[in-house]
Design an enzyme around this catalytic site. Structure first.
Site, short mmCIF file in Angstrom:
data_model
loop_
_atom_site.label_atom_id
_atom_site.label_comp_id
_atom_site.label_asym_id
_atom_site.label_seq_id
_atom_site.Cartn_x
_atom_site.Cartn_y
_atom_site.Cartn_z
N TRP A 24 0.82 -0.96 0.03
CA TRP A 24 0.14 -0.11 0.22
C TRP A 24 0.95 1.28 0.08
O TRP A 24 0.59 2.22 -0.75
CB TRP A 24 -0.97 -0.11 1.26
CG TRP A 24 -1.94 1.03 1.31
CD1 TRP A 24 -2.25 1.91 0.27
CD2 TRP A 24 -2.68 1.34 2.37
NE1 TRP A 24 -3.22 2.71 0.72
CE2 TRP A 24 -3.58 2.51 2.03
CE3 TRP A 24 -2.68 1.09 3.95
CZ2 TRP A 24 -4.35 3.23 2.94
CZ3 TRP A 24 -3.48 1.47 4.61
CH2 TRP A 24 -4.33 2.62 4.37
N ASP A 63 1.27 -8.58 -1.41
CA ASP A 63 -0.13 -8.13 -1.10
C ASP A 63 -0.11 -6.68 -1.52
O ASP A 63 0.27 -5.40 -1.35
CB ASP A 63 -0.45 -7.79 0.28
CG ASP A 63 -1.99 -7.57 0.32
OD1 ASP A 63 -2.78 -8.39 0.05
OD2 ASP A 63 -2.12 -6.50 0.59
N TYR A 75 -4.49 1.08 -4.49
CA TYR A 75 -3.03 1.53 -3.69
C TYR A 75 -2.33 2.53 -4.83
O TYR A 75 -1.75 2.04 -5.74
CB TYR A 75 -2.25 0.50 -3.24
CG TYR A 75 -2.80 -0.43 -2.14
CD1 TYR A 75 -4.22 0.00 -1.53
CD2 TYR A 75 -2.23 -1.39 -1.91
CE1 TYR A 75 -4.45 -0.92 -0.40
CE2 TYR A 75 -2.68 -2.47 -0.65
CZ TYR A 75 -3.97 -1.83 -0.27
OH TYR A 75 -4.50 -2.73 1.00
N GLN A 101 -8.50 -11.47 5.17
CA GLN A 101 -7.40 -10.33 5.41
C GLN A 101 -8.12 -9.47 6.28
O GLN A 101 -8.99 -8.65 5.75
CB GLN A 101 -6.73 -9.59 3.92
CG GLN A 101 -5.71 -8.83 4.51
CD GLN A 101 -5.26 -8.07 3.46
OE1 GLN A 101 -4.99 -6.88 3.32
NE2 GLN A 101 -4.79 -8.98 2.13
N TYR A 120 -3.46 -7.63 8.14
CA TYR A 120 -3.26 -6.43 7.64
C TYR A 120 -2.88 -5.20 8.67
O TYR A 120 -3.45 -5.37 9.80
CB TYR A 120 -4.06 -5.57 6.70
CG TYR A 120 -5.36 -5.16 6.86
CD1 TYR A 120 -5.39 -3.73 7.32
CD2 TYR A 120 -6.38 -5.66 6.47
CE1 TYR A 120 -6.67 -3.16 7.62
CE2 TYR A 120 -8.04 -5.02 6.77
CZ TYR A 120 -7.82 -3.74 7.32
OH TYR A 120 -8.97 -3.18 7.41
N LYS A 167 7.49 5.51 16.72
CA LYS A 167 7.95 6.70 16.50
C LYS A 167 6.82 7.94 16.47
O LYS A 167 7.30 9.08 15.98
CB LYS A 167 8.64 6.72 14.94
CG LYS A 167 7.49 6.16 13.84
CD LYS A 167 8.38 5.89 12.60
CE LYS A 167 7.49 5.41 11.30
NZ LYS A 167 8.31 5.12 10.21
N GLY A 196 3.72 -2.89 6.15
CA GLY A 196 3.77 -1.88 5.16
C GLY A 196 5.16 -1.36 5.27
O GLY A 196 5.61 -0.70 6.15
N GLN A 233 13.93 -0.64 6.22
CA GLN A 233 12.45 -1.26 6.94
C GLN A 233 12.41 -2.53 6.57
O GLN A 233 12.12 -3.34 7.66
CB GLN A 233 11.31 -0.63 6.47
CG GLN A 233 11.28 1.03 6.77
CD GLN A 233 10.16 1.71 6.32
OE1 GLN A 233 9.60 1.25 5.24
NE2 GLN A 233 9.52 2.81 6.86
N1 LIG Z 1 -7.30 -5.23 3.08
C1 LIG Z 1 -7.39 -4.15 3.58
O1 LIG Z 1 -8.36 -3.39 3.83
C2 LIG Z 1 -5.94 -3.37 4.03
C3 LIG Z 1 -5.82 -2.12 4.71
C4 LIG Z 1 -4.73 -1.44 4.89
C5 LIG Z 1 -3.60 -2.15 4.88
N2 LIG Z 1 -3.54 -3.39 4.08
C6 LIG Z 1 -2.34 -4.11 3.64
O2 LIG Z 1 -1.73 -4.30 4.87
C7 LIG Z 1 -0.20 -3.66 4.67
C8 LIG Z 1 0.38 -2.95 5.84
O3 LIG Z 1 -0.61 -2.36 6.35
P1 LIG Z 1 -0.39 -0.65 6.71
O4 LIG Z 1 0.57 -0.10 5.67
O5 LIG Z 1 -1.65 -0.13 7.28
O6 LIG Z 1 0.58 -0.90 8.17
P2 LIG Z 1 1.57 -1.39 9.17
O7 LIG Z 1 2.21 -2.42 8.32
O8 LIG Z 1 0.91 -1.67 10.33
O9 LIG Z 1 2.52 -0.23 9.18
C9 LIG Z 1 3.13 0.51 8.29
C10 LIG Z 1 3.90 1.56 8.84
O10 LIG Z 1 4.93 1.27 9.56
C11 LIG Z 1 6.12 1.63 9.16
N3 LIG Z 1 7.16 1.16 9.36
C12 LIG Z 1 7.29 -0.24 8.65
N4 LIG Z 1 8.50 -0.99 9.10
C13 LIG Z 1 9.27 -0.07 9.59
C14 LIG Z 1 10.18 -0.28 10.59
N5 LIG Z 1 11.25 -1.14 10.39
N6 LIG Z 1 10.81 0.95 11.06
C15 LIG Z 1 10.04 2.09 11.18
N7 LIG Z 1 8.74 2.09 10.66
C16 LIG Z 1 8.33 1.03 9.92
C17 LIG Z 1 5.86 2.66 8.01
O11 LIG Z 1 6.44 3.98 8.16
P3 LIG Z 1 6.61 5.04 7.01
O12 LIG Z 1 5.28 5.68 6.61
O13 LIG Z 1 7.41 6.19 8.00
O14 LIG Z 1 7.46 4.29 5.94
C18 LIG Z 1 4.53 2.67 7.60
O15 LIG Z 1 3.87 3.86 8.04
C19 LIG Z 1 -0.58 -2.72 3.42
O16 LIG Z 1 0.67 -2.29 2.82
C20 LIG Z 1 -1.68 -3.52 2.60
O17 LIG Z 1 -1.01 -4.34 1.77
C21 LIG Z 1 -4.84 -3.92 3.97
#
Ligand SMILES: NC(=O)c1ccc[n+]([C@@H]2O[C@H](COP(=O)([O-])OP(=O)(O)OC[C@H]3O[C@@H](n4cnc5c(N)ncnc54)[C@H](OP(=O)(O)O)[C@@H]3O)[C@@H](O)[C@H]2O)c1
Length: 315
Positions: A21, A53, A58, A177, A205, A216, A281, A287
């Protein structure tokens, strides 16, 4: 890397998946640019992440395009999961609509195949339930695409138990998911036990609560992206402040293991029964590399109890 079978499929997914995403960028996220995004995908491949994914919405096609570009030469070694059921007329957050009709899905599949530079999608998921379209119509369309070899397996996202049960009347669903992290545990009430009983894989997710579980952010953070708009998740108000308090306490437990909070949060999630993979994400190679520190170690029973205590504290 550890791999787990996804539901009743023959897909063996890495326990850390690549959530694409973020690399889609605007209007949801800011990114560090295409080069960094592509490098993060290459890094993920190198480190054994085989599950990617994404969704058409996105970056309005951009996330799928980037994955298509970066995964083309590795196509047979990776598992691509994308979605259908969210459409838009204008490239604006407010213009996104749920639509899981036959006509719309058949069009969406062709566009995704093109953007992903592939002739098959391993896992095709309905992104959000569309209350205005009978599940029978959605499922029959997906089954037709499966028969034609355009998609290998069917999954759903954000579905209730009743919606999964209705879907199962027409055909097999290999995964759900849902949003699932230390801070968002609603799924444990009903969908998780249902999926365990029915051998449906769980793809978590927002495993880092869209960044809150990295530590952070604090109670004064004002998010300028989608997180500040109150659409999904808790990034403002009392619940957010309560989350931040919990995060600070859990970070102390992570320190004992010389792990980051994010590594502990992912490890904890992978420890929950029924979980197949956590799609984290990411946007940069660093990361991806850091998150690998979430696997290959165990949180002690005592600390698991301590974490439960912190998570159960009221607002
Ligand atoms: N099915 C659905 O409705 C749905 C909804 C939401 C998400 N998703 C899926 O789930 C995935 C992940 O969800 P998400 O993006 O909401 O959130 P997440 O994985 O919970 O968190 C992503 C955030 O974590 C940070 N991050 C990741 N690794 C890090 C690290 N090593 N150090 C510091 N910060 C780190 C990123 O920061 P930065 O912003 O600073 O890079 C980003 O803002 C999405 O990419 C998508 O594929 C699906």
């Amino acid at each position: 890397m550890e791999y787990r079978q996804l539901g009743k499929s023959d897909l063996n997914v890495s326990v850390i998946g690549y959530g694409a995403w973020g690399i889609g960028g605007e209007p949801f996220w800011s990114t560090e640019g295409e080069t960094s995004s592509i490098r993060s995908i290459e890094k993920a491949i190198d480190l054994g992440i085989n599950f990617y994914d994404t969704a058409p919405v996105y970056g309005f096609g951009y996330s799928e395009e980037l994955l298509g570009k970066a995964l083309q030469s590795k196509r047979k070694d990776v598992i691509i999961a994308t979605k259908c059921g969210l459409v838009w007329k204008k490239e604006e957050l407010k213009a996104i609509r749920k639509r899981a009709t036959r006509e719309s899905i058949l069009e969406e599949i062709e566009l995704s195949l093109k953007r992903l530079c592939t002739d098959y999608i391993d896992l095709y998921q309905v992104h959000w339930p569309d209350e205005d379209t009978p599940i029978e119509e959605t499922m029959n369309t997906l089954l037709q695409a499966q028969k034609e070899g355009k998609i290998r397996y069917i999954g759903v996202s954000n579905y209730s138990v009743a919606q999964i049960e209705e879907s199962l009347k027409f055909g097999q669903i290999v995964s759900l998911q849902p949003m699932y992290s230390m801070l968002e545990r609603d799924v444990e009430q009903d969908r998780l036990p249902f999926c365990i009983e029915n051998e449906i894989g769980i793809i978590c997710y927002s495993p880092l609560a869209s960044g809150v579980l990295t530590g952070k952010y604090d109670e004064n953070t004002k998010f300028k992206d989608w997180r500040g708009q109150g659409i999904i998740g808790n990034f403002t108000g009392e619940v957010y402040v309560s989350h931040i308090k919990k995060v600070k306490k859990i970070a102390e437990i992570a320190q004992k293991y010389e792990k980051t909070l994010a590594q502990l949060a992912i490890n904890w999630l992978l420890h929950q029964q029924g979980v197949s993979t956590a799609i984290v994400g990411v946007k940069t190679p660093d990361q991806v590399e850091q998150n690998m520190g979430a696997v290959g170690w165990e949180i002690s029973n005592n600390d698991l109890k301590g974490i439960s205590g912190i998570l159960e504290e009221g607002c």
